[in-house]
Design an enzyme around this catalytic site. Structure first.
Site, PDB file in Angstrom:
ATOM      1  N   ILE A  64      -1.624  -3.608  -3.715  1.00 44.52           N
ATOM      2  CA  ILE A  64      -3.065  -3.464  -3.527  1.00 44.52           C
ATOM      3  C   ILE A  64      -3.636  -4.530  -2.599  1.00 44.52           C
ATOM      4  O   ILE A  64      -4.772  -4.424  -2.156  1.00 44.52           O
ATOM      5  CB  ILE A  64      -3.818  -3.495  -4.870  1.00 44.52           C
ATOM      6  CG1 ILE A  64      -3.578  -4.813  -5.614  1.00 44.52           C
ATOM      7  CG2 ILE A  64      -3.436  -2.305  -5.733  1.00 44.52           C
ATOM      8  CD1 ILE A  64      -4.462  -4.995  -6.839  1.00 44.52           C
ATOM      9  N   ILE A 115       0.800  -9.583  -2.044  1.00 42.35           N
ATOM     10  CA  ILE A 115       0.419 -10.695  -2.916  1.00 42.35           C
ATOM     11  C   ILE A 115      -0.213 -10.199  -4.222  1.00 42.35           C
ATOM     12  O   ILE A 115      -0.447 -10.984  -5.130  1.00 42.35           O
ATOM     13  CB  ILE A 115      -0.540 -11.676  -2.210  1.00 42.35           C
ATOM     14  CG1 ILE A 115      -1.787 -10.962  -1.702  1.00 42.35           C
ATOM     15  CG2 ILE A 115       0.174 -12.391  -1.085  1.00 42.35           C
ATOM     16  CD1 ILE A 115      -2.800 -11.901  -1.063  1.00 42.35           C
ATOM     17  N   SER A 116      -0.486  -8.901  -4.327  1.00 44.23           N
ATOM     18  CA  SER A 116      -0.975  -8.355  -5.581  1.00 44.23           C
ATOM     19  C   SER A 116      -0.640  -6.870  -5.641  1.00 44.23           C
ATOM     20  O   SER A 116      -0.584  -6.196  -4.607  1.00 44.23           O
ATOM     21  CB  SER A 116      -2.493  -8.543  -5.729  1.00 44.23           C
ATOM     22  OG  SER A 116      -2.926  -8.125  -7.008  1.00 44.23           O
ATOM     23  N   CYS A 117      -0.399  -6.381  -6.869  1.00 48.46           N
ATOM     24  CA  CYS A 117      -0.052  -4.981  -7.034  1.00 48.46           C
ATOM     25  C   CYS A 117      -0.458  -4.516  -8.419  1.00 48.46           C
ATOM     26  O   CYS A 117      -0.770  -5.324  -9.300  1.00 48.46           O
ATOM     27  CB  CYS A 117       1.452  -4.761  -6.829  1.00 48.46           C
ATOM     28  SG  CYS A 117       2.471  -5.507  -8.130  1.00 48.46           S
TER      29      CYS A 117
END
Length: 206
Positions: free
Chosen positions: A58, A67-69
């Site tokens: 995401i 760096i984000s999911c």
């Protein structure tokens, strides 16, 4: 909210898949998956990708590195089952991401429970807040914080869960007696929190 039993409903199908694979067991968690639209927490992502058994990125950094999911559904289910949250519990979550996990937790701890989900990125906090509001999850709040230890005002927490690398965890003092701290398995063994100072406080590797 009444859980759908329509097999064409993607959230109902996801819950069934996770039950059949033995990742989901408790009725509260099953109902939370059935009644929480995972796709609504992933705007711009096609339906098939939202429900596949993979993490969905995401956010990426300037170099294109993720760096984000949103975590793969089976991992989310395992986390929630091992956390063992109950109605009325106060929950601290580190790693807000899309807000999906907080939404599930919010339903599990209802009635009377509350979830605070933290993230270091303001844009993720803003989107998680929006998703939670649109999903009508009124007992889960996304908060900007550089460290999970900066939210002691609501302690003691019945459960604390990390969906990100916990680093040097110093949160056992914020757990209620009989509370549970859940950490990613890859870091739990090296974390100070993996050795409880009080036998009634139970770290769980996830």
């Amino acid at each position: 909210m009444t859980a759908s039993t329509d097999p064409t409903n993607p959230d109902e199908a996801l819950a069934k898949r996770l039950v059949d694979s033995s990742h989901l067991h408790s009725q509260a968690a099953i109902d939370a998956f059935r009644t929480t639209d995972r796709h609504a927490f992933l705007p711009g992502v096609d339906l098939a990708s939202a429900y596949k058994e993979n993490a969905v990125p995401i956010k990426h950094d300037e170099h294109g590195e993720m760096i984000s999911c949103i975590t793969a559904p089976s991992i989310v289910a395992t986390q929630l089952e091992q956390l063992g949250a109950q109605p009325g519990h106060k929950i601290l979550e580190a790693g807000a991401a899309t807000g999906y996990n907080a939404a599930l937790l919010g339903k599990i701890v209802s009635p009377g429970g509350q979830v605070w989900t933290l993230d270091v990125d303001q844009d993720l906090v803003a989107s998680a807040s929006q998703h939670l509001a649109e999903a009508s999850v009124g007992n889960a709040t996304a908060i900007m914080a550089d460290d999970a230890a900066v939210l002691p005002e609501h302690a003691p927490y019945d459960r604390i869960i990390f969906t990100v690398d916990p680093g040097d965890v110093k949160l056992l003092e914020q757990l209620a007696p009989g509370g549970r701290l859940a950490l990613p398995m890859r870091t739990a063994a090296a974390s100070p929190a993996a050795s409880p100072s009080n036998a009634t406080r139970t770290p769980v590797a996830i």
